[in-house]
Scaffold this active site. Sequence first.
Site, PDB file in Angstrom:
ATOM      1  N   LYS A  86       0.856  -1.196   0.000  1.00 51.13           N
ATOM      2  CA  LYS A  86       0.000   0.000   0.000  1.00 51.13           C
ATOM      3  C   LYS A  86       0.893   1.248   0.000  1.00 51.13           C
ATOM      4  O   LYS A  86       1.928   1.272   0.670  1.00 51.13           O
ATOM      5  CB  LYS A  86      -0.885  -0.021   1.247  1.00 51.13           C
ATOM      6  CG  LYS A  86      -1.975   1.048   1.270  1.00 51.13           C
ATOM      7  CD  LYS A  86      -2.862   0.868   2.515  1.00 51.13           C
ATOM      8  CE  LYS A  86      -4.003   1.865   2.558  1.00 51.13           C
ATOM      9  NZ  LYS A  86      -4.878   1.674   3.735  1.00 51.13           N
TER      10      LYS A  86
ATOM     11  N   SER B 233      -9.791   1.479   2.717  1.00 47.06           N
ATOM     12  CA  SER B 233      -8.956   2.259   1.842  1.00 47.06           C
ATOM     13  C   SER B 233      -7.875   1.445   1.125  1.00 47.06           C
ATOM     14  O   SER B 233      -7.307   1.908   0.143  1.00 47.06           O
ATOM     15  CB  SER B 233      -8.279   3.369   2.648  1.00 47.06           C
ATOM     16  OG  SER B 233      -7.389   2.816   3.600  1.00 47.06           O
TER      17      SER B 233
ATOM     18  N   SER C  38      -9.924  -0.715   6.945  1.00 50.97           N
ATOM     19  CA  SER C  38      -9.309  -0.490   5.630  1.00 50.97           C
ATOM     20  C   SER C  38      -8.609  -1.694   5.020  1.00 50.97           C
ATOM     21  O   SER C  38      -8.324  -1.693   3.828  1.00 50.97           O
ATOM     22  CB  SER C  38      -8.322   0.680   5.707  1.00 50.97           C
ATOM     23  OG  SER C  38      -9.023   1.895   5.657  1.00 50.97           O
TER      24      SER C  38
END
Lengths: 481, 468
Positions: A77, A152, A176
Amino acid sequence: MNLKISALDYIQEVKIGNISAEDFVAKTIERIQSVDDKLHAFLSINDKAVDQAREIDKRIKSGKKIGNCFGMPISIKDNICIKDSKTTCASKMLENFIAPYDATVITKLKQQDAIFVGKVNMDEFAMGLSTEFSAYGPSKNPWNIEYVPGGSSGGSAVSVSAFECIASLGSDTGGSVRNPASFCSTVGYKPTYGLISRYGLISYANSIEQIGPLTRTVKDSAFMLNLISGIDSNDNTTVDNKNEDYLSGIESGIEGKKIGIIKEMIGDGIDPAVLSATKDAIAKLEGLGAICEEISIDMVKYSVAAYYTITATEAGSNLARYDNIRYGYDFPLEGYEFNSYISKARRNFGPEVTRRMIIGGFVPSAGHAGKYFLKALKVKSKLTKEINEAFKKFDFLISPTVPILPFKIGEKIDDPISLFLVDINTVTANLTGKPAISIPFSNSNGLPIGIQLMADSMNDKSLLQAAYALEQTVNLPEVPI
Amino acid sequence: MTMIGLEIHCQLTNLNSKLFCSCKANYREFKINENICPVCMGLPGSLPRLNQEAVKKATIIAMALNCTTPKKIAFFRKNYFYPDSPKNFQITQLNIYGDTSVGGTGSVMIGNKKIRITRIQLEEDPGRLIYEGSSSKNQITLVDYNRAGTPLVEIVTEPDFETPKEVRDFLNILSDILANLGVADPSLEGAMRADANVSIEGGKKVEIKNIGSFHDLEKAVHFEITRQESLHSRDIEIIQETRHWDDKRKITVSSRSKEEDLDYRYFLEGDIPWVTIDPDIKKKLQAEMPESISSKKERYVSKYNIPEQVADVLSSDKYYSDLFEEAHTESNAKEVANIITTELMGLVDTREKREASKFTSTHLRDLADAIQFGKVSRNSSKNALHEILKSGKDLSTIISELDLGNVSDVSELSEIITLVISEESQAVEQTKSNPQTINYLVGKVMQKTKGKADPGLTLDLLKKQIGV
Ligand SMILES: [Zn+2]
């Protein structure tokens, strides 16, 4: 070559010489090049990945000691720092930020000979649950590209689900990791707070967030946890797990375990398909010898409000450093006075981040803190009390990971309040620091449904055992991409 | 009644590293922006790593200032935008959600007056701003982050001071205490800074910031009292405000930014878990604490019979009292104290001079012994001391090189005495009626030997030759 294998299978195949790291990584990069135009999981690709894999093959051939990942391609990420590579948090604010150091998890994975194929998309600064708030455009759900992949850590879930890598690291502040895992049909794991070092994870709400793996299988998550967990002198909030092996005994089963079904998480607004999948999961667990019973956690009603108040407050402070003076993006300083410069420079934040900055400036401010921020902290401590009480009675708590199915891109973007409610089942684990996992369980009209299991702090090992047991009852279709 | 309160910032200069990373606490020897790392630069993803030594040192200060010390301490974020602050918040401590600062209420005595301490907090120093260019239009601000993250204790007092002199006395005592504890060197540039708040009868509280030195602080407080009294006498309202000390004009000036209106949005720093300081640790710290200044003074007087005033001066300065402790023996203590307070203090009165000097406690011990055993006269000892500071050579070498040794050879001294007696026949005559006159003759012998004659031996030989 089969790119769909699990991490543990990959290691096995490389070990016995059926595949080489170079071939696998090269094919993975090809895969990314062929599908990512459609999916937009990646923000940047590591163009040295194949070379790095070749080096690992050489070392394997010459009989040198090799790390446990054997050149496994992993995506990261874009809020986790990898030395000398761009780390943007999917924000224009950090468009040119090149991290000068490795996050602790990256250091650990490098030591284990993992290969980072690229940095993946996310909601800007991890604020969102659809990846639509990325400043570089949304990611698409591989199960249906008209739908959001969740967020996310959307890029992480998409890349694992669409076979663009074997595993991914995301971060979970209020769901997330688990939310996109549920929407994309991967395993998503949020460990006990402090189990994985956050050093090098760009903070959004530091008191509740954790890095977590997204993988194809529960065993892969346990494998990843083995590699990246443990106390770290660079993060004072880490806890000593005494080098726990999360893979050993993972097949122990759940016979006789007590599981609480959180009433507030299957209540108003739940999608019927999600509800029926949840009931099905409960029945399967009972079939494996678990004892399931409903429980009410009163404070869950207020958890989302508390979550947004606390995260906005911490974000307001954590993101204050982005004044573009020391790093950031191209915007010359000369000719400005400090305050006028930073107020101009900070306009590079996207709309969702700006919204939360404004809330974060308000809720803890003098004269308002008592009504908002301090009240949210009270909810957090009451919720923790209730959950601790529940774990005196139950080994695990169960709920759907998300009460609704994935929604269409653009469908909810202008309705932040209804988006917020999607978090209702995931934020509790963050506010209380408990470990939680989303397991792919079902599919409704081609859209995935995940089931969440939660355990008490530091019971990560038994949680993974329960998740593995549930996973064995599932037979899901293959992703249509 | 005039009420003055202080906020004193003192860097813990004796620590190795900064408060939250392993960069050096002593940033002074670095080139600009060379004593930095991802943590003290607040880079994205970096986390603070609490320096446990700093917590101990701050706790020692709290105990020495008679402050309460809580079982658990916590850190908070103070949120504000300023270019010297790399994270745009400062990690500090706070007592508004319970006593979680390293020190609670305490007190310090200045003479017979008690000054109450409100609290002591451990926090990080910001970076340093450097302004270039002359006019405000062309001014460039540069930031040096070498100092950012340096451990700092903030000591807040109640408004218990009534005069600028009390303020100065307090600061002198406080810096002596801090130096004596071995936690800080207040003589280092910028190591100790203070803000003051001043109010007079019937007026509001005015804060004065940006005061560069303690010397200026006294002046600033004095100026502010005069300014407020002058307003008051003309029936002009004294408003609550923050004023800055103008170093050049030596006046206080109203600040444009209204700092009292800033909302710092304090909240708990989640990256640093609460720190438990259990009673055992406190006991251990207490036991390791250096002897206090007052106890030292008492010991010097009672054990070595050193005059109270000398003991006072000697004990309050760590540099000199350390020298004393190392150099003295049971027999020479008084002489050591004497050399330090009458000679040495005038010669090494600044940190630069101390650092440049090659003087050690061994020199001091040798010198005191030499005086006591009559090997060198007090007069010559001054020359020897000068030479020691310059060259660092040992005392015996210096005595022989500079020929400072006492003339104690009987035949050599007898010759000189014979000469004096022949020259001073009148005085010799007088000694018979007035025995005190012999001291005059000793003086003459001293003159001829440039002060090197052994005084005891000279007196004996004189008496013998004259026959008194
Ligand atoms: Zn540093």
